[in-house]
Scaffold this active site. Structure first.
Site, short mmCIF file in Angstrom:
data_model
loop_
_atom_site.label_atom_id
_atom_site.label_comp_id
_atom_site.label_asym_id
_atom_site.label_seq_id
_atom_site.Cartn_x
_atom_site.Cartn_y
_atom_site.Cartn_z
N SER A 139 -133.79 104.74 -11.48
CA SER A 139 -134.92 104.62 -10.57
C SER A 139 -135.71 103.35 -10.87
CB SER A 139 -135.83 105.83 -10.74
OG SER A 139 -137.11 105.57 -10.22
N TYR A 162 -137.14 100.42 -4.48
CA TYR A 162 -138.14 100.62 -3.43
C TYR A 162 -138.45 99.25 -2.87
CZ TYR A 162 -139.13 105.41 -4.97
OH TYR A 162 -139.03 106.74 -5.26
N THR A 188 -134.21 103.12 -1.20
CA THR A 188 -134.78 104.39 -0.74
C THR A 188 -135.56 104.17 0.53
OG1 THR A 188 -134.78 105.22 -2.98
CG2 THR A 188 -136.23 106.34 -1.43
N ARG A 197 -147.56 115.88 -2.80
CA ARG A 197 -147.09 116.85 -3.81
C ARG A 197 -148.31 117.58 -4.35
NH1 ARG A 197 -143.10 112.67 -5.59
NH2 ARG A 197 -142.29 112.12 -3.54
N LYS A 283 -130.52 105.28 0.99
CA LYS A 283 -130.75 106.70 0.62
C LYS A 283 -131.98 107.26 1.32
CE LYS A 283 -132.14 109.34 -3.52
NZ LYS A 283 -133.59 109.58 -3.35
N HIS A 307 -134.95 113.69 -0.08
CA HIS A 307 -135.69 113.39 -1.30
C HIS A 307 -135.98 114.69 -2.08
CE1 HIS A 307 -137.87 109.61 -2.70
NE2 HIS A 307 -138.19 110.47 -3.66
N ARG A 310 -139.31 116.37 -1.33
CA ARG A 310 -140.56 115.82 -1.89
C ARG A 310 -141.30 114.91 -0.92
NH1 ARG A 310 -140.34 116.40 -7.65
NH2 ARG A 310 -141.26 114.41 -8.27
N ASP A 338 -127.50 114.34 -1.18
CA ASP A 338 -128.26 115.00 -2.24
C ASP A 338 -129.31 115.89 -1.61
OD1 ASP A 338 -131.06 113.86 -2.19
OD2 ASP A 338 -130.07 111.98 -2.71
N GLY A 340 -130.94 119.70 -3.13
CA GLY A 340 -130.73 121.15 -3.17
C GLY A 340 -129.45 121.62 -3.83
N ILE A 341 -128.68 120.70 -4.43
CA ILE A 341 -127.45 121.17 -5.08
C ILE A 341 -127.79 121.88 -6.38
CG2 ILE A 341 -125.37 120.33 -6.28
CD1 ILE A 341 -125.11 118.42 -3.88
N GLY A 361 -130.48 115.65 -8.80
CA GLY A 361 -131.71 115.22 -9.45
C GLY A 361 -132.21 116.27 -10.42
N ARG A 362 -132.88 117.30 -9.88
CA ARG A 362 -133.53 118.29 -10.76
C ARG A 362 -132.57 118.99 -11.74
NH1 ARG A 362 -135.78 118.99 -5.81
NH2 ARG A 362 -138.02 118.62 -5.51
C1 LIG Z 1 -138.91 114.14 -10.68
C2 LIG Z 1 -138.22 113.41 -9.57
C3 LIG Z 1 -138.38 112.05 -9.47
C4 LIG Z 1 -137.72 111.35 -8.45
N1 LIG Z 1 -137.86 109.98 -8.39
C5 LIG Z 1 -137.17 109.30 -7.45
C6 LIG Z 1 -137.22 107.89 -7.42
O1 LIG Z 1 -137.86 107.26 -8.27
N2 LIG Z 1 -136.54 107.25 -6.44
C7 LIG Z 1 -135.80 107.92 -5.49
O2 LIG Z 1 -135.20 107.31 -4.63
N3 LIG Z 1 -135.73 109.27 -5.52
C8 LIG Z 1 -136.39 109.96 -6.47
N4 LIG Z 1 -136.28 111.32 -6.51
C9 LIG Z 1 -135.40 112.02 -5.53
C10 LIG Z 1 -133.97 112.14 -6.08
O3 LIG Z 1 -133.33 110.90 -6.16
C11 LIG Z 1 -133.11 113.05 -5.21
O4 LIG Z 1 -133.18 112.62 -3.87
C12 LIG Z 1 -133.54 114.51 -5.29
O5 LIG Z 1 -133.96 114.85 -6.58
C13 LIG Z 1 -132.36 115.37 -4.89
O6 LIG Z 1 -132.72 116.71 -4.85
P1 LIG Z 1 -132.45 117.74 -6.06
O7 LIG Z 1 -133.52 117.47 -7.06
O8 LIG Z 1 -132.61 119.04 -5.37
O9 LIG Z 1 -131.06 117.48 -6.60
C14 LIG Z 1 -136.92 112.05 -7.51
C15 LIG Z 1 -136.78 113.43 -7.62
C16 LIG Z 1 -137.40 114.12 -8.65
C17 LIG Z 1 -137.18 115.60 -8.76
#
Ligand SMILES: Cc1cc2nc3c(=O)[nH]c(=O)nc-3n(C[C@H](O)[C@H](O)[C@H](O)COP(=O)(O)O)c2cc1C
Length: 409
Positions: A139, A162, A188, A197, A283, A307, A310, A338, A340-341, A361-362
């Site tokens: 990131s 970004y 992104t 949030r 993305k 995202h 989020r 991506d 929700g997986i 991600g999570r």
């Molecule tokens: C804590 C956190 C920080 C994130 N930071 C970024 C980021 O800096 N840039 C970005 O493009 N997406 C960011 N995302 C989104 C993730 O790249 C991704 O789209 C998302 O986590 C996918 O969903 P999942 O968490 O259900 O797998 C972030 C997500 C989380 C949970």
């Protein structure tokens, strides 16, 4: 900040010393990891491993968190045909993404400030992802810099960008990413503004974390996390200029507002295409028309994503939009998914719907919060093992054979 650290240090060393050896072993991260059967278990363990502010930052989503729920529901609504009498004694998960061969179709999504979950941060995630034979995306809001990550985790990497207001700075990031060997840029697209949030707002989430009674109590209740926090100081955005540095406390929403550029249009993507000669992934696109327009500008791949829920809380689930995007652009671009997986079978469903690979991600952050790099490795092995089992029971011995005929419509 110094007083805060001192207080925590005293408290931590006292706390750990007072635990009998047997209890210390019982609560060791390895033991906790071994108890996790699935990603939800890791999430539960993560909740008790880090202060609430940190857990909420990872786990939370926008507004009523409906898009977050919708992402899960979208996968739950798809069923897979059980098929028999196919030789599934070996299952090949390997595939190609943007010219790189990977051992499994699960990549590390870019997640900012991962160092808050554990000092291993992005380096720990990247190393675990590389050990699993895949690609990690750093990131542009990471706690390790572009160069640090390249040095500490030398496997294949992409850089998430970004399109900040300061284009000179964006150009500089691209040069640094190129010089450090990042293979692709992931831009992104879904950040005209930062999502609301509300958990972060309620917790007063800031960079670096503000010293409050709550944060102090959170630190004392989680001695393992605090030790790492105090020793390693991985709670700032390493990639950013001084205005996000450790000296000034910035509210996250305020920071995003000052940096995100709400006036960005398609011309900026054209600009990026001129600046970066390697592959570009866009993305955060959900609409087929947007995906089409991005590929016409020269995007090599589309990341179908909301995202992780989020950003726009009223967005559909990413899996529900995947078939329309595949129809629109799969001849001209690779498609990743991506959001929700949580199960390996979700990856099967995405691939059978036309995605080349998935980003998570999570799930990786929960593992990181529990035990650092080994926790991420556990999350990845859970997902790949679940994927293999689902494929075996669906009669698919390679990701290449997956298509819509495996799904019940
Ligand atoms: C804590 C956190 C920080 C994130 N930071 C970024 C980021 O800096 N840039 C970005 O493009 N997406 C960011 N995302 C989104 C993730 O790249 C991704 O789209 C998302 O986590 C996918 O969903 P999942 O968490 O259900 O797998 C972030 C997500 C989380 C949970």
């Amino acid at each position: 900040m110094r007083a805060f650290r001192k207080l925590l240090q005293d408290q931590i060393s006292g706390d750990l010393r007072s635990l009998p050896m047997r209890v210390r072993r019982l609560v060791s991260p390895e033991r906790r990891l071994a108890r996790a059967r699935n990603i939800d278990d890791l999430r539960t363990l993560a909740r008790s491993s880090v202060p609430r502010t940190v857990f909420d930052f990872i786990d939370g989503a926008a507004n009523d968190e409906l898009a977050l729920l919708r992402n899960r529901q979208g996968f739950r609504d798809i069923q897979v045909y059980p098929r028999s009498f196919v030789d599934v004694s070996t299952i090949d998960l390997s595939t190609d993404v943007l010219g790189t061969r990977i051992s499994m179709p699960i990549l590390g999504a870019p997640t900012g400030l991962s160092g808050l979950a554990h000092a291993d941060g992005e380096v720990g995630i990247a190393r675990a992802v590389h050990a699993a034979g895949s690609i990690y995306t750093l990131s542009s809001m990471a706690s390790y810099s572009i160069e640090e990550l390249a040095r500490e985790a030398p496997g294949p990497k992409w850089f998430q960008l970004y399109l900040w207001k300061d284009l000179g700075f964006v150009r500089e990031l691209l040069v640094r990413a190129r010089e450090s060997g990042y293979l692709a840029v992931v831009v992104t697209a879904d950040v005209a503004r930062a999502g609301r949030r509300e958990r972060d707002q309620r917790n007063g989430f800031s960079i670096p974390p503000r010293v409050t009674v709550r944060s102090l109590l959170g630190g004392v209740r989680h001695p393992g996390w605090s030790t790492s926090f105090v020793r390693h100081e991985r709670f700032v955005i390493a990639t950013m200029p001084a205005n996000a540095g450790s000296s000034k406390v910035v509210d996250l929403a305020e920071f995003n507002k000052s940096q995100f550029d709400a006036s960005v249009t398609w011309e900026r993507l054209e600009w990026l295409r001129e600046q970066w000669t390697g592959p570009i992934v866009v993305k955060g696109l959900m609409h087929p028309d947007d995906a089409l327009r991005a590929t016409r500008i020269g995007a090599n791949a589309i990341g179908v994503s909301n995202h992780g829920g989020r950003q726009l809380d009223d967005a559909p689930s990413s899996i529900s939009m995947l078939p329309a995007v595949v129809d629109a652009v799969s001849d001209s671009a690779e498609i990743f998914l991506d959001s929700g997986i949580r199960r390996g079978s979700d990856v099967l469903k995405a691939l059978a719907s036309g995605a080349r690979a998935c980003l998570v991600g999570r799930p990786l952050l929960y593992g990181l919060a529990v035990a650092g790099e080994p926790g991420v490795a556990r999350a990845l092995s859970i997902l790949s093992e679940e994927l293999e089992t689902a494929m075996a029971l669906a009669g698919a011995n390679s990701v290449d054979v997956l298509n819509a005929s495996y799904l019940v419509r």
